[in-house]
Design a protein around this motif. Sequence first.
Motif, PDB file in Angstrom:
ATOM      1  N   LEU A   1       5.055  -4.392  10.644  1.00 36.22           N
ATOM      2  CA  LEU A   1       5.609  -5.717  10.406  1.00 36.22           C
ATOM      3  C   LEU A   1       5.766  -5.848   8.905  1.00 36.22           C
ATOM      4  CD1 LEU A   1       6.350  -8.645  11.255  1.00 36.22           C
ATOM      5  CD2 LEU A   1       3.926  -9.198  11.049  1.00 36.22           C
ATOM      6  N   GLY A   2       6.996  -6.027   8.439  1.00 38.49           N
ATOM      7  CA  GLY A   2       7.262  -6.038   7.021  1.00 38.49           C
ATOM      8  C   GLY A   2       8.186  -4.885   6.674  1.00 38.49           C
ATOM      9  N   THR A   3       7.917  -4.222   5.567  1.00 38.66           N
ATOM     10  CA  THR A   3       8.730  -3.092   5.128  1.00 38.66           C
ATOM     11  C   THR A   3       7.894  -1.829   5.123  1.00 38.66           C
ATOM     12  OG1 THR A   3      10.121  -4.487   3.740  1.00 38.66           O
ATOM     13  CG2 THR A   3      10.119  -2.144   3.249  1.00 38.66           C
ATOM     14  N   GLY A   4       8.288  -0.858   5.939  1.00 35.93           N
ATOM     15  CA  GLY A   4       7.596   0.412   5.977  1.00 35.93           C
ATOM     16  C   GLY A   4       8.569   1.558   5.775  1.00 35.93           C
ATOM     17  N   LYS A   5       8.250   2.467   4.884  1.00 31.98           N
ATOM     18  CA  LYS A   5       9.110   3.605   4.604  1.00 31.98           C
ATOM     19  C   LYS A   5       8.310   4.897   4.690  1.00 31.98           C
ATOM     20  CE  LYS A   5      12.261   1.019   1.599  1.00 31.98           C
ATOM     21  NZ  LYS A   5      12.953   0.949   0.288  1.00 31.98           N
ATOM     22  N   LEU A   6       8.866   5.886   5.382  1.00 34.76           N
ATOM     23  CA  LEU A   6       8.232   7.189   5.521  1.00 34.76           C
ATOM     24  C   LEU A   6       9.084   8.235   4.826  1.00 34.76           C
ATOM     25  CD1 LEU A   6       6.218   9.268   6.725  1.00 34.76           C
ATOM     26  CD2 LEU A   6       7.654   9.280   8.789  1.00 34.76           C
ATOM     27  N   TYR A   7       8.468   8.969   3.892  1.00 35.37           N
ATOM     28  CA  TYR A   7       9.126  10.062   3.202  1.00 35.37           C
ATOM     29  C   TYR A   7       8.458  11.372   3.596  1.00 35.37           C
ATOM     30  CZ  TYR A   7      10.926   6.417   0.046  1.00 35.37           C
ATOM     31  OH  TYR A   7      11.539   5.296  -0.474  1.00 35.37           O
ATOM     32  N   ILE A   8       9.250  12.368   3.983  1.00 40.75           N
ATOM     33  CA  ILE A   8       8.759  13.723   4.233  1.00 40.75           C
ATOM     34  C   ILE A   8       9.405  14.633   3.209  1.00 40.75           C
ATOM     35  CG2 ILE A   8       8.642  15.637   5.872  1.00 40.75           C
ATOM     36  CD1 ILE A   8       6.959  13.255   6.730  1.00 40.75           C
ATOM     37  N   ASP A   9       8.577  15.275   2.418  1.00 40.61           N
ATOM     38  CA  ASP A   9       9.065  16.119   1.321  1.00 40.61           C
ATOM     39  C   ASP A   9      10.047  15.349   0.445  1.00 40.61           C
ATOM     40  OD1 ASP A   9       7.521  18.283   2.188  1.00 40.61           O
ATOM     41  OD2 ASP A   9       9.086  18.936   3.582  1.00 40.61           O
ATOM     42  N   ASP A  10       9.659  14.110   0.117  1.00 45.03           N
ATOM     43  CA  ASP A  10      10.403  13.194  -0.760  1.00 45.03           C
ATOM     44  C   ASP A  10      11.741  12.741  -0.180  1.00 45.03           C
ATOM     45  OD1 ASP A  10       8.436  13.174  -2.774  1.00 45.03           O
ATOM     46  OD2 ASP A  10       9.197  15.070  -3.571  1.00 45.03           O
ATOM     47  N   GLU A  11      11.996  13.021   1.086  1.00 49.80           N
ATOM     48  CA  GLU A  11      13.222  12.533   1.733  1.00 49.80           C
ATOM     49  C   GLU A  11      12.879  11.356   2.645  1.00 49.80           C
ATOM     50  OE1 GLU A  11      16.649  13.936   4.945  1.00 49.80           O
ATOM     51  OE2 GLU A  11      15.336  15.438   4.006  1.00 49.80           O
ATOM     52  N   LEU A  12      13.597  10.247   2.473  1.00 56.02           N
ATOM     53  CA  LEU A  12      13.374   9.067   3.300  1.00 56.02           C
ATOM     54  C   LEU A  12      13.858   9.341   4.721  1.00 56.02           C
ATOM     55  CD1 LEU A  12      12.529   6.061   3.503  1.00 56.02           C
ATOM     56  CD2 LEU A  12      14.890   5.460   2.883  1.00 56.02           C
ATOM     57  N   VAL A  13      12.917   9.347   5.689  1.00 57.78           N
ATOM     58  CA  VAL A  13      13.295   9.638   7.073  1.00 57.78           C
ATOM     59  C   VAL A  13      13.189   8.403   7.975  1.00 57.78           C
ATOM     60  CG1 VAL A  13      12.751  12.089   6.925  1.00 57.78           C
ATOM     61  CG2 VAL A  13      10.970  10.479   7.626  1.00 57.78           C
ATOM     62  N   ILE A  14      12.373   7.430   7.573  1.00 55.83           N
ATOM     63  CA  ILE A  14      12.290   6.169   8.330  1.00 55.83           C
ATOM     64  C   ILE A  14      12.250   5.019   7.342  1.00 55.83           C
ATOM     65  CG2 ILE A  14      10.871   4.719   9.839  1.00 55.83           C
ATOM     66  CD1 ILE A  14       9.879   7.180  11.243  1.00 55.83           C
ATOM     67  N   ASP A  15      13.125   4.044   7.547  1.00 59.28           N
ATOM     68  CA  ASP A  15      13.150   2.826   6.749  1.00 59.28           C
ATOM     69  C   ASP A  15      13.052   1.651   7.717  1.00 59.28           C
ATOM     70  OD1 ASP A  15      13.454   0.841   4.914  1.00 59.28           O
ATOM     71  OD2 ASP A  15      15.407   1.475   4.156  1.00 59.28           O
ATOM     72  N   ASN A  16      11.845   1.185   7.914  1.00 62.30           N
ATOM     73  CA  ASN A  16      11.569   0.175   8.934  1.00 62.30           C
ATOM     74  C   ASN A  16      11.374  -1.181   8.260  1.00 62.30           C
ATOM     75  OD1 ASN A  16      10.950  -1.112  11.296  1.00 62.30           O
ATOM     76  ND2 ASN A  16       8.978  -0.131  11.604  1.00 62.30           N
ATOM     77  N   GLN A  17      12.383  -2.026   8.298  1.00 61.92           N
ATOM     78  CA  GLN A  17      12.315  -3.363   7.713  1.00 61.92           C
ATOM     79  C   GLN A  17      12.544  -4.376   8.821  1.00 61.92           C
ATOM     80  OE1 GLN A  17      14.199  -3.961   3.853  1.00 61.92           O
ATOM     81  NE2 GLN A  17      14.823  -1.817   3.838  1.00 61.92           N
ATOM     82  N   SER A  18      11.511  -5.132   9.135  1.00 63.23           N
ATOM     83  CA  SER A  18      11.622  -6.045  10.263  1.00 63.23           C
ATOM     84  C   SER A  18      10.716  -7.239  10.076  1.00 63.23           C
ATOM     85  CB  SER A  18      11.248  -5.334  11.574  1.00 63.23           C
ATOM     86  OG  SER A  18      11.288  -6.235  12.646  1.00 63.23           O
ATOM     87  N   LYS A  19      11.182  -8.401  10.533  1.00 61.84           N
ATOM     88  CA  LYS A  19      10.372  -9.609  10.535  1.00 61.84           C
ATOM     89  C   LYS A  19       9.566  -9.734  11.819  1.00 61.84           C
ATOM     90  CE  LYS A  19      13.448 -12.054   7.391  1.00 61.84           C
ATOM     91  NZ  LYS A  19      14.302 -13.250   7.177  1.00 61.84           N
TER      92      LYS A  19
ATOM     93  N   ALA B   1       0.841  -1.200   0.000  1.00 61.85           N
ATOM     94  CA  ALA B   1       0.000   0.000   0.000  1.00 61.85           C
ATOM     95  C   ALA B   1       0.870   1.241   0.000  1.00 61.85           C
ATOM     96  CB  ALA B   1      -0.925   0.006   1.215  1.00 61.85           C
ATOM     97  N   ARG B   2       0.297   2.324  -0.523  1.00 61.31           N
ATOM     98  CA  ARG B   2       0.991   3.613  -0.533  1.00 61.31           C
ATOM     99  C   ARG B   2       0.011   4.690  -0.101  1.00 61.31           C
ATOM    100  NH1 ARG B   2       2.329   4.004  -5.717  1.00 61.31           N
ATOM    101  NH2 ARG B   2       4.407   3.064  -5.438  1.00 61.31           N
ATOM    102  N   TRP B   3       0.453   5.565   0.825  1.00 61.16           N
ATOM    103  CA  TRP B   3      -0.354   6.697   1.275  1.00 61.16           C
ATOM    104  C   TRP B   3       0.382   7.988   0.928  1.00 61.16           C
ATOM    105  CZ3 TRP B   3       0.279   2.213   4.051  1.00 61.16           C
ATOM    106  CH2 TRP B   3      -0.889   1.520   4.412  1.00 61.16           C
ATOM    107  N   THR B   4      -0.329   8.919   0.352  1.00 61.22           N
ATOM    108  CA  THR B   4       0.281  10.193  -0.039  1.00 61.22           C
ATOM    109  C   THR B   4      -0.637  11.351   0.312  1.00 61.22           C
ATOM    110  OG1 THR B   4      -0.614   9.849  -2.262  1.00 61.22           O
ATOM    111  CG2 THR B   4       1.704   9.278  -1.914  1.00 61.22           C
ATOM    112  N   GLY B   5      -0.035  12.497   0.553  1.00 65.71           N
ATOM    113  CA  GLY B   5      -0.787  13.701   0.888  1.00 65.71           C
ATOM    114  C   GLY B   5       0.100  14.685   1.618  1.00 65.71           C
ATOM    115  N   GLN B   6      -0.508  15.490   2.506  1.00 66.03           N
ATOM    116  CA  GLN B   6       0.234  16.518   3.216  1.00 66.03           C
ATOM    117  C   GLN B   6      -0.080  16.489   4.715  1.00 66.03           C
ATOM    118  OE1 GLN B   6      -0.852  20.134   1.025  1.00 66.03           O
ATOM    119  NE2 GLN B   6       1.234  20.192   0.200  1.00 66.03           N
ATOM    120  N   PHE B   7       0.931  16.925   5.481  1.00 67.47           N
ATOM    121  CA  PHE B   7       0.811  17.067   6.924  1.00 67.47           C
ATOM    122  C   PHE B   7       0.930  18.546   7.262  1.00 67.47           C
ATOM    123  CE2 PHE B   7       3.446  17.546  10.865  1.00 67.47           C
ATOM    124  CZ  PHE B   7       2.477  17.183  11.782  1.00 67.47           C
TER     125      PHE B   7
END
Length: 884
Positions: free
Chosen positions: A535-553, A514-520
Amino acid sequence: MKVKNKIKFQLISMVLVFTFFVTPLSSIAAETTKPWMDPSLSAKERTSLLLDNMNLDQKVQLVTGNLNNHYGFYNEEINDFGIPALTMADGPAGVRIANSDIQDKKATALPAPIALAATWDVNAANTYGELLGNEAFNTTHNVILGPGLDIARFPWGERNFESLGEDPLLQSKLAIPYVNGIQSYPVMATAKHWLLNNQETERFTIDSIASERAIQEVYARPFAEVIEHAGLSSVMCSFNKVNGVNACEDGEILTTVLKDQLDFEGFVMSDYGANHSTAVSANAGLDLETPGEPNGYWGDHLTAAVTEGKVSEERINDMATRLLTEMFSKGLFDQPAENNPISAKAHGNIAREIAEQSMVLMKNENGTLPLNKNEVESIAVIGPDADNASAAGGGSSMVNPTYTVSPLEGIKNEAGQNVQVSYAPGSDPISAGDILPGPSAVPSSLLSPVNGEDNKYGLTAEYWSNTNFEGEPSLIRTDNQVNLNLGFYNYEGFNAQSPKLETTPGEFNSEMSARWTGQFTVPESGEYTLSLSSLGTGKLYIDDELVIDNQSKKLTTSKKTLSFVEGEQHNVRIEYSTGDSGGQQDFGGIIRFGWEPPNGAVDTKMQEAIDLAEKSDVAVVVTRTYDSEGYVDNSTLDLPNNQDQLIKEIAKVNPNTVVVQMSGRAVQMDTWQDDVPAIVQAWFPGQEQGNAISNVLFGEVNPSGKLPITFPVDEDTTPVSNDNQFPGVYGVSDYSEGVFVGYKGYEEAGIEPAYAFGHGLSYTTFKYRNVKAKAKTKGKNKDLEVTVSLNLINTGDVSGSEVVQVYVGQLPTSTETPAKQLAGFKKIELKPGKKEHLQIELDTKSLSYWDETKNEWIMPSGEVPVYVGSSSDDIRYETSIHIK
């Protein structure tokens, strides 16, 4: 608790009617070639006659369950012998009807069992059980999967709402009339889960390691009592391992402890899919395999095991004997379950009365409660689901109610036309996502979708039913929050708690992306800690910059602190896939976009609630948690979805803030409890929750509930606060606290709780006088009888009920025993100024301990302290007894 005679009569009279009309029909049947149908014979005689006519295949068919998607789960009828099917209904908070042809699947949604425990009322427990038995029978069911006798080992357990508390004596005293009530109808009760099934985290695989003494004194104790005093029909073995062995394959707990030591004559069924073998489970003592996936391990496999000499035919006969004897003795052959209309109004009244008696007045400064509608002109009702009548535990306990009353509706009705009652949610609705660890989800009012779709709050969401965002998305919508917990929690009975939220299609209950996009939009300048729990792979981008890369089993939370300026809008993009979830893709999407804002950062929805509270005479903040069986326990006691912040902000502007807390577990209150004058713990109050809450708030009912669990200051100050104990390390949960469970553990460790076990205030006051304790022996066996007598006086201005609690202190032995242990209690209602003399007989096992060497209960001789009071930390008198 007093129940209206006409309602009580309605529940009981059915049994008399069945007996009068059905017996003659059974007598006619007995004259045929089926002598076991003769009701004048004993259950054992009838079972023996029937078994003599059955071959091996038929006996195996009897003890092998089947799954039917239309009717739910049961074992099939065997027409040649007149053996009825076992039509099972989930419990224990009401009858969960699986068949849509039966009364539109609706039944009375009772208060959660933890609420029943808070009544400390054996009469209420009997009425609760009678209603379950009545509705089970009249909705075609002859087996109820309840009560739940799992001890609430730690305060944040997701299934604590199904429990009868943390103390084995309190559980036992309530479970006995509960089971007797169910089985006063031709319905068999099933106590679950045997054994050490005390957490949802890794519940299918966790290995629970406990001493024999802890098992006997704490965890097996309620089962033992209902076996001895209520003729319990069935016990359900659990998914977890017990001391290294799968519970449904463990001969030590199924046969040695349950059947030999506790003298259990009923049958053991497996939880659904909890059996993993054929010969091993059969020889260990399992008597009925309930349906598993895809086809279970018994049936033809069990017949072959007998033919090959791996399982004896004597064992098969024992299984069938146990099952049939219970079916005969409980009337299932002679009084088939029927489909008769439920009396929604009468049974709803019972649900309301039990809910009223369960509510615990935790705090009440300056006489804030009860509210006086002649003095209050305006009330602000605030809370994300205060207008929602579905606050209940989820999963197999979720009942489709016959009708509902929300807290908002109840308060409006009770306040009357002269009081202005207004509503504001203050935060987003509670959902299954709120079980996940980590900070609360970012409020929807701070999020805007792509291109500002229709002025909606939230983010634009795109869903794929594959793990790599391949092709066109299968679903596009606006999600208020990124707070997703699919898979196990996204089925009927689990997602019903969140009617305000859009249902996610079942195709995303396994592998997905899934992908969520919009503004804060930033509400206040300062530092914000953003987070992803996934659980799995989660990535958070703020203003197109990767700030969290959460990859975990494993389900983990990652955080990033950023500085923002008020009024700024930042682009947000979150990308998530279950693909790296370590083989746990069947759990579906699990992700939350959370935040920890700076002080003063308030979103639009919360500000609207603050403004409403500021201009109202009284603010009633109705909070709730999401509790459900599943695969994870909440790792925090905080209220979910920014409700803690909501209470603090409301209390700043309105000194008359009342918090009504709906949950099936303890919650953390230390950040706001000093700021509000009144707190009511309302639990999950059932379908009449609105009327019950309003009656307590306005004084139509004087609250008399007492806590059946301890409320700690926070999750780090409990007797079960290290990882070895919970959630366990390398799949092992160590019950190292031993017998020091709940309040016993707090006292042993010197931990001060926020609210003690047994705590509960009243609108009146009580005095204890002339407290005396006496021990004597009676009968030929010189059995010990210990009684405490006292005079109880209502010294206040209104009628009320008090629960007098008696605890015993450390026993005179070198074996370590609790400093305080519940040994007896009695609930009594008194009018103002009235006095009553009470006698409370103490439980002798509370004066004993289990000797692991001798494998028996030992009662030491000597002086034993006795404490009498209104809670475990409100002791009014101390005395002692001498045991010879």
